[in-house]
Design a protein around this motif. Structure first.
Motif: not given
Length: 501
Positions: A170-197
């Protein structure tokens, strides 16, 4: 987002080297050499050859636990020298007895041509949905990350999803962007990823999806740390007892007193639930998960009975281990149950460890200034209460030679209110530049509770029911199979049990 011309795609595709293309005799030779190592673990997961690192895709699916790990099987060969990051697949019904299912995800497409990096799994519609980072480099050697996916059926068949979910960063970040961890909350899915600004500091970001195919950038998790290292790897958000926990591995922390002594760390924030609308996270201070030498890149899952179970790499990036002489390196920690007590994340060996215990021995000893042998064996568990009201200091010599010239020392110091793990004379020296001693403050009044897991080349030490944990790789010789105890001043009472594992 960077665009790559089709001719460059073809060029990269031609560069892909798959394990299936390697002469089976080479693979067999590497595995044979690794099997000859005197340091092979007895009950910890480690690779048949090459390098093991991050645990991935940790899930309970179709009646079994599925645990993958990043795998570079021919990392130590010269012909071919193959830096192949794939996922290796292990399954278990009880978290302690594991079956080897071989390679799971291979880096065999354009979008993961330079490594199938870390990711996670979620059971969806009777399949295991896997999301991970595909690593690539363009012709100018600029990293381009892709977040991609695969489906594993109940029969164990893998089907990669052809279209990437997220291209580039995404804009504002470097190419160090990885390691998605997924979970479900309600009817949506979310993933959190590590990143470098772009200012070269670490963070975590959240994406959201309704269908697992189309992912929208929600933004950065709002923590109270704007500068905590230069990159956050392997983020993992979950909830225990109505509290939110964010675990991650920040790189680039400077040592502070007893903290952050390893080259890279793994730790957590504990607080209120993460607000999935605003991404605000009200939390306490950053705490390290493990106070030892060799712990990184943890990942958790839920057991069928609702326990939060953790796995982690029993190693750290950029370090060299003595097993490399046998063309393998890395292991996973023994699975741990996570709970919360007094504002801390508590870790203990999963209760299923009882399935490994045998040859129980009751201990009820008065320990004096003469070192006393209390047990022998390279695969054992010691669970004891050390009563220290009549002594100033107790020393346990783990994996010690009979004359106690070599050992890994665990020191309980009631006067200094310290616990010290010292592997100066533990066996084959390694990682000397990062020090041989790790220590922490420990409030010692009268009793210290210890649960110690000893394997052929590792120790995991759980202190006061998991309030503190020390993990260390050690490489003792074949004669270092003793555990000795001594009190340096006065008498200590030691009560508990020892099991072979």
């Amino acid at each position: 987002m960077p665009k790559i011309a089709r001719n460059k795609q073809i060029q990269f595709q031609n560069m892909v080297t798959n394990l299936i293309d390697v002469d089976p005799k080479i693979v067999s030779r590497e595995e044979s050499l690794a099997s000859e190592s005197p340091y092979r673990e007895k009950y910890h997961i480690e690779p048949n050859s090459g390098i093991l690192n991050d645990p991935n895709g940790f899930s309970y699916f179709n009646g079994e636990y599925h645990l993958f790990y990043q795998w570079t099987p021919l990392a130590f060969t010269k012909e071919p020298h193959m830096w192949h990051h794939g996922w290796y697949h292990m399954v278990s019904k009880d978290l302690v007895h594991w079956r080897d299912l071989g390679p799971g995800i291979e880096s065999d497409t354009y979008f993961d041509s330079h490594g199938a990096y870390s990711g996670s799994g979620l059971v969806v519609d009777n399949n295991l949905f896997l999301i991970y980072t595909g690593n690539t480099w363009d012709t100018k050697w600029q990293r381009v990350p892709y977040q991609i996916g695969a489906i594993m059926t109940p029969a164990g068949e893998f089907r990669k999803i052809k279209k990437p979910f997220i291209i580039g960063s995404p804009t504002g970040y470097t190419s160090h962007f990885r390691d998605p961890k997924i979970w479900q909350s309600g009817n949506s899915y979310f993933t959190i990823l590590g990143i470098q600004r772009e200012n070269l500091t670490g963070a975590a970001v959240i994406y959201q999806s309704q269908d697992l195919q189309n992912w929208q950038f929600k933004g950065e998790v709002k923590t109270k740390y704007n500068e905590l290292g230069y990159m956050w790897e392997c983020p993992d958000y979950f909830e225990i007892d109505d509290q939110g926990v964010l675990v991650m591995s920040p790189q680039g922390l400077k040592a502070e007193d007893d903290k952050y002594q390893n080259i890279y760390q793994t730790g957590y924030f504990l607080g209120k639930h993460l607000n999935l609308d605003t991404l605000a996270f009200d939390h306490g201070d950053f705490r390290e998960l493990d106070s030892g030498f060799d712990f990184y890149a943890s990942q958790t899952t839920l057991s069928p009975d609702g326990r939060r179970i953790l796995s982690a790499w029993m190693g750290v990036s950029e370090l060299r281990y003595p097993t490399e002489a046998y063309h393998y390196a890395g292991a996973l920690v023994f699975p741990r149950e996570l709970t919360i007590h007094n504002g801390k994340l508590i870790q203990n060996p999963v209760r299923e460890i009882k399935e490994l215990r045998h040859d129980a021995q009751t201990l009820n000893l008065d320990v004096t200034t003469t070192a006393h042998t209390i047990s022998r064996g390279f695969a054992q568990e010691l669970k004891v209460d050390v009563h220290m009201e009549n002594t100033r200091q107790v020393i346990l010599y783990l994996c010690a030679s009979k004359d106690n010239q070599k050992s890994t020392r665990l020191v309980l110091d009631r006067v200094q209110q310290r616990i010290i793990l010292d592997r100066t004379n533990s066996g084959v020296p390694f990682n000397i530049e990062n020090g041989h001693v790790r220590e922490q403050h420990l409030a010692i009044e009268t009793v210290v509770q210890l649960d110690i897991l000893i394997d052929r080349s590792s120790v995991e030490i759980f202190v006061n029911n998991g309030e503190l944990v020390f993990t260390a790789r050690i490489f003792p010789d074949d004669a270092q199979d003793n555990v000795l105890l001594e009190a340096t001043d006065g008498v200590a009472k030691v009560v508990g049990k020892k099991w072979s594992l």
